[in-house]
Design an enzyme around this catalytic site. Structure first.
Site, PDB file in Angstrom:
ATOM      1  N   ASP A 140      60.613  51.667  47.405  1.00  9.89           N
ATOM      2  CA  ASP A 140      61.042  50.335  46.956  1.00  9.89           C
ATOM      3  C   ASP A 140      61.290  50.459  45.450  1.00  9.89           C
ATOM      4  O   ASP A 140      60.357  50.554  44.653  1.00  9.89           O
ATOM      5  CB  ASP A 140      59.952  49.300  47.282  1.00  9.89           C
ATOM      6  CG  ASP A 140      60.368  47.883  46.886  1.00  9.89           C
ATOM      7  OD1 ASP A 140      61.225  47.734  45.988  1.00  9.89           O
ATOM      8  OD2 ASP A 140      59.811  46.930  47.455  1.00  9.89           O
TER       9      ASP A 140
ATOM     10  N   LYS B  42      66.594  40.497  42.592  1.00 13.04           N
ATOM     11  CA  LYS B  42      66.074  40.805  41.261  1.00 13.04           C
ATOM     12  C   LYS B  42      67.186  41.374  40.371  1.00 13.04           C
ATOM     13  O   LYS B  42      68.103  40.666  40.027  1.00 13.04           O
ATOM     14  CB  LYS B  42      64.871  41.740  41.421  1.00 13.04           C
ATOM     15  CG  LYS B  42      63.847  41.243  42.468  1.00 13.04           C
ATOM     16  CD  LYS B  42      63.245  39.928  42.070  1.00 13.04           C
ATOM     17  CE  LYS B  42      62.411  39.176  43.081  1.00 13.04           C
ATOM     18  NZ  LYS B  42      62.172  39.556  44.391  1.00 13.04           N
TER      19      LYS B  42
ATOM     20  N   ARG C 291      77.980  38.484  61.914  1.00 12.85           N
ATOM     21  CA  ARG C 291      76.643  39.102  61.845  1.00 12.85           C
ATOM     22  C   ARG C 291      76.790  40.621  61.839  1.00 12.85           C
ATOM     23  O   ARG C 291      76.076  41.338  61.147  1.00 12.85           O
ATOM     24  CB  ARG C 291      75.750  38.645  63.008  1.00 12.85           C
ATOM     25  CG  ARG C 291      74.426  39.412  63.027  1.00 12.85           C
ATOM     26  CD  ARG C 291      73.336  38.840  63.934  1.00 12.85           C
ATOM     27  NE  ARG C 291      73.798  38.148  65.098  1.00 12.85           N
ATOM     28  CZ  ARG C 291      74.304  38.722  66.203  1.00 12.85           C
ATOM     29  NH1 ARG C 291      74.392  40.046  66.264  1.00 12.85           N
ATOM     30  NH2 ARG C 291      74.722  37.994  67.206  1.00 12.85           N
TER      31      ARG C 291
HETATM   32  O1  P1T Z   1      61.837  38.101  47.830  1.00 17.93           O
HETATM   33  P1  P1T Z   1      62.622  39.148  48.592  1.00 17.93           P
HETATM   34  O2  P1T Z   1      64.052  39.259  48.196  1.00 17.93           O
HETATM   35  O3  P1T Z   1      62.436  39.017  50.087  1.00 17.93           O
HETATM   36  O4  P1T Z   1      62.032  40.585  48.170  1.00 17.93           O
HETATM   37  C1  P1T Z   1      60.716  40.988  48.436  1.00 17.93           C
HETATM   38  C2  P1T Z   1      60.258  42.013  47.441  1.00 17.93           C
HETATM   39  C3  P1T Z   1      60.276  43.351  47.788  1.00 17.93           C
HETATM   40  N1  P1T Z   1      59.882  44.326  46.933  1.00 17.93           N
HETATM   41  C4  P1T Z   1      59.455  44.027  45.691  1.00 17.93           C
HETATM   42  C5  P1T Z   1      59.018  45.120  44.778  1.00 17.93           C
HETATM   43  C6  P1T Z   1      59.429  42.692  45.266  1.00 17.93           C
HETATM   44  O5  P1T Z   1      59.005  42.442  44.006  1.00 17.93           O
HETATM   45  C7  P1T Z   1      59.831  41.656  46.151  1.00 17.93           C
HETATM   46  C8  P1T Z   1      59.804  40.215  45.755  1.00 17.93           C
HETATM   47  N2  P1T Z   1      58.999  39.955  44.642  1.00 17.93           N
HETATM   48  C9  P1T Z   1      58.812  38.738  44.041  1.00 17.93           C
HETATM   49  C10 P1T Z   1      59.361  37.603  44.488  1.00 17.93           C
HETATM   50  C11 P1T Z   1      57.942  38.746  42.849  1.00 17.93           C
HETATM   51  O6  P1T Z   1      57.951  37.777  42.060  1.00 17.93           O
HETATM   52  O7  P1T Z   1      57.230  39.745  42.669  1.00 17.93           O
END
Ligand code: P1T
Length: 380
Positions: free
Chosen positions: A174, A199, A49
């Site tokens: 972000d 992503k 961790r």
């Molecule tokens: O899903 P996760 O890895 O926890 O990420 C969250 C997140 C944070 N910031 C942005 C700009 C995001 O688009 C997302 C996750 N978004 C999607 C799952 C979506 O389809 O928009």
């Protein structure tokens, strides 16, 4: 490492051949704990961790891609977000957040952290005057998404970082939609960059992950402390998948951007389409800012149809190559209705998105096939 270019850093930063075996690719250290020669005497790792060599490689690569000094990897984008909010805010503090952000980000700030005495204002980050008006003496954090999810609005990172600094607040960007291949917020004055590495970093829709990068050692140490204390860390195989994705990020973003632009142009010309949201076209109201701040337009395109929600539901049912699914940033094209899917948790709030908005994550398939698929779905 020396001052290498982006693509070189993506392939080599943190990823030197393994010193014990010569393995060219960073191994998956699938272990939860590490042997100690004596109490507290070890080779840099104690318990997974707190740290794992596969994760260290990823964290080094993540930092290098953003031109940052320190990177942290998380189990998801939202685990990274939770860590920032837990680290920087206490009861009585205030955060200013963009008024068009991922639905899960809104849900976390509004429904989880507001219960703990932290207040939030959601402001239009495409207008610095509106952000200035939302700042309060107790504002500790300015939270920007640019381009925003799902309306592709832009925020002037340099101007807003300076504004937040004048108010004694830190700025987080972000950067998930742009990725570091297209935009590097630390170079523009932001204090922290956040990603859902699910992503574009991962790039193949096969892993969930998150990241935080900063140049500020004190801030990094506080974030790393909470990363370990709260425990939202990724496993070694997930780190390896993101590392593997990163190697081709630069190439993929070039194709995503070229295909995104071609799709945006098709939509602009199609009689069924009312409005197109894409930062890479002169029709975007902040095209000049996009040219200044981003290297290219990226792969995310949203649009509204004259026929409203019913027409939008028909289009997402009819596409064949564009798969109806949440998420984005993979090599394959996706289509979704944010109001009913990724942004369902903003319904009824000031962040509500139009029910008929369609969002595309344009993949890197052959562009003529993508255009034909969209055209048949819009025509019928
Ligand atoms: O899903 P996760 O890895 O926890 O990420 C969250 C997140 C944070 N910031 C942005 C700009 C995001 O688009 C997302 C996750 N978004 C999607 C799952 C979506 O389809 O928009």
């Amino acid at each position: 490492m020396p001052d290498y270019g982006f693509a070189t850093r993506a392939i080599h930063a943190g990823q030197e051949p393994d010193p014990t075996t010569g393995a060219v690719i960073v191994p998956i250290y699938q272990t939860s704990t590490f042997a100690q020669d004596d109490v507290g005497v070890h080779k840099g790792y104690e318990y997974a961790r707190s740290g794992n060599p596969t994760r260290t490689a990823l964290e080094t690569a993540l930092a290098a891609l953003d031109g940052g000094a320190y990177g942290l990897a998380f189990a998801s984008g939202l685990a990274a977000e939770t860590t920032v909010l837990l680290t920087l805010l206490k009861s009585g503090d205030h955060v200013v957040c963009g008024d068009d952000v991922y639905g899960g980000t809104y849900r976390l700030i509004k429904r989880v952290f507001e219960d703990k005495g932290i207040s939030a204002s959601f402001a239009d980050t495409s207008d610095p005057a509106k952000v200035a008006a939302a700042m309060r003496p107790e504002t500790k954090l300015l939270w920007i998404e640019t381009p925003t999810n799902p309306l592709l609005k832009l925020a002037d990172i340099a101007a807003l970082s300076a504004l937040a600094r004048d108010h004694g607040a830190l700025t987080l960007v972000d950067n998930t939609f742009a990725s570091p291949a297209l935009q590097r917020p630390l170079e523009l004055g932001a204090d922290m960059v956040l990603y859902s590495t699910t992503k574009y970093h991962g790039g193949h829709s096969d892993v969930v992950g998150g990241a935080l990068i900063t140049n500020n050692l004190q801030l990094h140490e506080r974030l790393a402390y909470v990363q370990n204390a709260a425990g939202g860390v990724p496993g070694p195989f997930d780190c390896w998948l993101v590392l593997r994705g990163i190697k081709t990020l630069f190439l993929r973003m070039r194709e995503h951007s070229a295909n995104g632009l071609a799709v945006a142009r098709l939509l602009l010309e199609h009689p069924a389409v009312e409005k197109v949201f894409y930062p890479g076209i002169p029709e975007h109201p902040q095209y000049e800012l996009a040219r200044r701040q981003m290297h290219d337009g990226g792969g995310m395109v949203s649009f509204l149809l004259h026929g409203g929600e019913a027409a939008a539901r028909n289009v997402v049912r009819r596409t064949k190559l564009f798969t109806l699914a949440e998420s984005l940033g993979g090599v394959e094209s996706l289509i979704e209705l944010p109001a009913a899917m990724t942004h369902a948790s903003v319904a009824g709030s000031s962040l509500e998105v139009p029910a008929g908005l369609v969002r595309l994550s344009v993949g890197i398939e052959t562009i003529d096939d993508l255009l034909a698929d969209l055209k048949q779905a819009l025509d019928s």
